[in-house]
Scaffold this motif. Structure first.
Motif, mmCIF file in Angstrom:
data_model
loop_
_atom_site.group_PDB
_atom_site.id
_atom_site.type_symbol
_atom_site.label_atom_id
_atom_site.label_comp_id
_atom_site.label_asym_id
_atom_site.label_seq_id
_atom_site.Cartn_x
_atom_site.Cartn_y
_atom_site.Cartn_z
ATOM 1 N N MET A 1 -14.061 -69.720 36.212
ATOM 2 C CA MET A 1 -13.915 -70.161 37.613
ATOM 3 C C MET A 1 -15.060 -69.610 38.450
ATOM 4 O O MET A 1 -15.666 -70.309 39.225
ATOM 5 N N ASP A 2 -15.367 -68.363 38.246
ATOM 6 C CA ASP A 2 -16.472 -67.771 39.016
ATOM 7 C C ASP A 2 -17.816 -68.329 38.582
ATOM 8 O O ASP A 2 -18.700 -68.544 39.400
ATOM 9 N N SER A 3 -17.973 -68.601 37.287
ATOM 10 C CA SER A 3 -19.235 -69.130 36.797
ATOM 11 C C SER A 3 -19.512 -70.534 37.286
ATOM 12 O O SER A 3 -20.651 -70.901 37.610
ATOM 13 N N SER A 4 -18.511 -71.349 37.397
ATOM 14 C CA SER A 4 -18.708 -72.718 37.889
ATOM 15 C C SER A 4 -19.081 -72.723 39.353
ATOM 16 O O SER A 4 -19.911 -73.506 39.814
ATOM 17 N N GLY A 5 -18.483 -71.807 40.136
ATOM 18 C CA GLY A 5 -18.854 -71.740 41.552
ATOM 19 C C GLY A 5 -20.268 -71.273 41.744
ATOM 20 O O GLY A 5 -21.011 -71.751 42.632
ATOM 21 N N PHE A 6 -20.711 -70.346 40.878
ATOM 22 C CA PHE A 6 -22.091 -69.882 40.964
ATOM 23 C C PHE A 6 -23.060 -70.987 40.597
ATOM 24 O O PHE A 6 -24.123 -71.135 41.242
ATOM 25 N N ASP A 7 -22.706 -71.789 39.629
ATOM 26 C CA ASP A 7 -23.603 -72.888 39.238
ATOM 27 C C ASP A 7 -23.754 -73.892 40.349
ATOM 28 O O ASP A 7 -24.859 -74.398 40.627
ATOM 29 N N ILE A 8 -22.634 -74.138 41.023
ATOM 30 C CA ILE A 8 -22.719 -75.108 42.137
ATOM 31 C C ILE A 8 -23.604 -74.553 43.235
ATOM 32 O O ILE A 8 -24.412 -75.275 43.847
ATOM 33 N N PHE A 9 -23.506 -73.256 43.498
ATOM 34 C CA PHE A 9 -24.332 -72.645 44.540
ATOM 35 C C PHE A 9 -25.811 -72.733 44.178
ATOM 36 O O PHE A 9 -26.653 -73.038 45.027
ATOM 37 N N VAL A 10 -26.127 -72.504 42.935
ATOM 38 C CA VAL A 10 -27.529 -72.562 42.501
ATOM 39 C C VAL A 10 -28.071 -73.967 42.627
ATOM 40 O O VAL A 10 -29.203 -74.203 43.095
ATOM 41 N N ILE A 11 -27.226 -74.922 42.217
ATOM 42 C CA ILE A 11 -27.679 -76.316 42.309
ATOM 43 C C ILE A 11 -27.917 -76.702 43.754
ATOM 44 O O ILE A 11 -28.906 -77.362 44.102
ATOM 45 N N ALA A 12 -27.013 -76.264 44.626
ATOM 46 C CA ALA A 12 -27.166 -76.587 46.035
ATOM 47 C C ALA A 12 -28.411 -75.944 46.612
ATOM 48 O O ALA A 12 -29.151 -76.534 47.421
ATOM 49 N N ALA A 13 -28.678 -74.707 46.187
ATOM 50 C CA ALA A 13 -29.875 -74.030 46.677
ATOM 51 C C ALA A 13 -31.130 -74.734 46.202
ATOM 52 O O ALA A 13 -32.120 -74.906 46.960
ATOM 53 N N VAL A 14 -31.129 -75.177 44.968
ATOM 54 C CA VAL A 14 -32.310 -75.894 44.448
ATOM 55 C C VAL A 14 -32.519 -77.204 45.192
ATOM 56 O O VAL A 14 -33.649 -77.574 45.562
ATOM 57 N N VAL A 15 -31.432 -77.895 45.445
ATOM 58 C CA VAL A 15 -31.548 -79.173 46.188
ATOM 59 C C VAL A 15 -32.068 -78.916 47.583
ATOM 60 O O VAL A 15 -32.901 -79.677 48.120
ATOM 61 N N LEU A 16 -31.579 -77.821 48.217
ATOM 62 C CA LEU A 16 -32.044 -77.508 49.565
ATOM 63 C C LEU A 16 -33.523 -77.177 49.565
ATOM 64 O O LEU A 16 -34.267 -77.590 50.464
ATOM 65 N N VAL A 17 -33.986 -76.451 48.568
ATOM 66 C CA VAL A 17 -35.418 -76.132 48.490
ATOM 67 C C VAL A 17 -36.246 -77.402 48.320
ATOM 68 O O VAL A 17 -37.304 -77.577 48.940
ATOM 69 N N ILE A 18 -35.728 -78.286 47.457
ATOM 70 C CA ILE A 18 -36.472 -79.540 47.233
ATOM 71 C C ILE A 18 -36.542 -80.349 48.517
ATOM 72 O O ILE A 18 -37.596 -80.882 48.887
ATOM 73 N N LEU A 19 -35.428 -80.444 49.205
ATOM 74 C CA LEU A 19 -35.420 -81.192 50.467
ATOM 75 C C LEU A 19 -36.334 -80.550 51.494
ATOM 76 O O LEU A 19 -37.009 -81.232 52.275
ATOM 77 N N THR A 20 -36.371 -79.232 51.491
ATOM 78 C CA THR A 20 -37.247 -78.529 52.433
ATOM 79 C C THR A 20 -38.711 -78.806 52.131
ATOM 80 O O THR A 20 -39.527 -79.042 53.035
ATOM 81 N N LEU A 21 -39.035 -78.764 50.830
ATOM 82 C CA LEU A 21 -40.414 -79.060 50.455
ATOM 83 C C LEU A 21 -40.776 -80.507 50.794
ATOM 84 O O LEU A 21 -41.882 -80.778 51.278
ATOM 85 N N VAL A 22 -39.851 -81.403 50.553
ATOM 86 C CA VAL A 22 -40.137 -82.806 50.868
ATOM 87 C C VAL A 22 -40.313 -82.981 52.368
ATOM 88 O O VAL A 22 -41.186 -83.732 52.840
ATOM 89 N N ALA A 23 -39.519 -82.313 53.145
ATOM 90 C CA ALA A 23 -39.632 -82.434 54.595
ATOM 91 C C ALA A 23 -40.867 -81.759 55.134
ATOM 92 O O ALA A 23 -41.401 -82.134 56.197
ATOM 93 N N GLY A 24 -41.381 -80.770 54.467
ATOM 94 C CA GLY A 24 -42.532 -80.039 54.980
ATOM 95 C C GLY A 24 -43.879 -80.577 54.508
ATOM 96 O O GLY A 24 -44.908 -80.232 55.093
ATOM 97 N N ILE A 25 -43.919 -81.397 53.481
ATOM 98 C CA ILE A 25 -45.182 -81.943 52.963
ATOM 99 C C ILE A 25 -45.362 -83.367 53.498
ATOM 100 O O ILE A 25 -44.496 -84.230 53.304
ATOM 101 N N LYS A 26 -46.483 -83.621 54.166
ATOM 102 C CA LYS A 26 -46.770 -84.932 54.741
ATOM 103 C C LYS A 26 -48.143 -85.413 54.241
ATOM 104 O O LYS A 26 -49.117 -84.645 54.222
ATOM 105 N N THR A 27 -48.196 -86.659 53.842
ATOM 106 C CA THR A 27 -49.445 -87.288 53.401
ATOM 107 C C THR A 27 -49.870 -88.307 54.450
ATOM 108 O O THR A 27 -49.120 -89.249 54.755
ATOM 109 N N VAL A 28 -51.081 -88.145 54.973
ATOM 110 C CA VAL A 28 -51.628 -89.034 56.014
ATOM 111 C C VAL A 28 -52.646 -89.961 55.360
ATOM 112 O O VAL A 28 -53.614 -89.483 54.758
ATOM 113 N N PRO A 29 -52.468 -91.280 55.433
ATOM 114 C CA PRO A 29 -53.442 -92.202 54.830
ATOM 115 C C PRO A 29 -54.748 -92.242 55.625
ATOM 116 O O PRO A 29 -54.799 -91.874 56.805
#
Length: 351
Positions: A1-29
């Motif tokens: 039970m504790d291990s599954s909750g930790f996995d969900i937290f890690v996944i959420a943190a990784v998704v948040l980092v990815i979204l943050t990186l996507v939001a912070g990187i901009k390509t100008v043509p």
């Protein structure tokens, strides 16, 4: 039970980092500039390529096209200085030089440039006469470009060119202009024809003048030569008269007879050449001419002496008085000449 909750937290943190990186990187043509706003306030402009902004704090404000763009100016009615109504349209070329000014200094940039150009077209074209308007499009374009470019300068815009596409006067005005053009061309044709006629008359007059000059010079030369010939003839006559006078003074009767015989012979030759007479009667004695011929024969005997064969030539016929006819062999065909010649050698008692 504790291990599954930790996995969900890690996944959420990784998704948040990815979204943050996507939001912070901009390509100008290429050809674009992006403005960056932090909490709604402009901070900087992103250049073409990869750029990084602070996620959730900064955002892209305006995406400005900095390439040169074409803006069509719609057709509008313009009243010229001489109260002629014409329709005109144009095309404008502009470029964004400062993305921040173009984004935040003016709203609806194209509409602003369009209306600014239209109002200046009315001002510039309304200050000209119709003829000046139709013949000075380059001047109109230059004035429009200078005025509009100065007006859009604070917006970070550069107007590179403004061109008038068409100027359309009313139909009745076009008809009047066509008649005017026709009349002007006819006037030019008449002027050219008159100038050609004038030049032709001038050339003819010059030719007549030169011809008269040459003719006068020819007449003068002919008169000069004629006078020279008469002068030489008079000198010859004078010399002949002088020689005869000297012979007469010396008592040379043969010279006198030769001179008189020559004149009589020339007179009879002229009479014989006449074609308008068949019979000529003159109060002269032919014996005088014969006597003159006898004088010529005597002169010839004295000059030449005997004949080449050593014989003495027969004596000359003596002059006889009376009437004589010229032998038929010496008369022209079809003519009969009766000549009466007075004897110049007869004494005062000869009749």
């Amino acid at each position: 039970m504790d291990s599954s909750g930790f996995d969900i937290f890690v996944i959420a943190a990784v998704v948040l980092v990815i979204l943050t990186l996507v939001a912070g990187i901009k390509t100008v043509p290429q050809g674009y500039r992006y403005t960056v706003e932090r909490f709604g306030r402009y901070t900087r402009t992103l250049e073409p390529g990869l750029n990084i902004i602070t996620p959730f704090i900064e955002r892209i404000g305006a995406r400005m096209n900095v390439m040169e763009q074409v803006l069509d100016i719609p057709t509008q009615e313009v009243i010229t200085k001489d109260n002629a109504s014409v329709s005109s349209d144009a095309v404008a070329f502009y470029q964004v030089l400062n993305a921040a000014q173009a984004a935040y200094q003016i709203a609806n940039l194209e509409f602003a440039i369009q209306n600014l150009t239209m109002t200046n077209i009315r001002s510039v074209m309304g200050s000209m006469d119709l003829d000046e308007l139709l013949s000075n499009r380059d001047a109109i374009n230059d004035r429009l470009l200078r005025v509009v470019d100065e007006a859009v300068g604070p917006w970070g815009i550069k107007v590179t060119r403004i061109e008038i596409k068409d100027i359309a006067p009313p139909k009745d005005l076009v008809t009047s202009m066509a008649r005017q053009m026709k009349a002007e061309r006819e006037k030019r044709a008449q002027v050219l024809e008159a100038e050609g006629s004038r030049n032709a008359q001038i050339l003819r007059a010059e030719g007549a003048k030169q011809s008269a000059i040459l003719e006068a010079e020819g007449q003068r030369e002919a008169a000069f030569r004629d006078a020279e010939a008469r002068e030489r003839l008079a000198e010859a006559e004078a010399n002949a008269t002088r020689m005869v006078s000297e012979a007469i003074a010396a008592g040379d009767i043969h010279a006198i007879n030769y001179f008189i015989a020559q004149k009589y012979t020339e007179a009879l030759a002229d009479i014989g050449k006449a074609t308008n007479s068949k019979i000529v009667l003159m109060p002269m004695e032919a014996s005088s001419l014969i006597g003159s011929l006898g004088g010529i024969g005597a002169i010839a005997r004295e000059v030449f002496g005997r004949d080449n064969d050593g014989t003495t030539p027969p004596p000359a016929p003596r002059a006889t008085t009376g009437r004589s006819s010229v032998p038929p062999s010496n008369r022209p065909s079809g003519q009969t000449i009766n000549v009466t010649v007075p004897n110049p050698f007869a004494g005062p008692t000869d009749k």
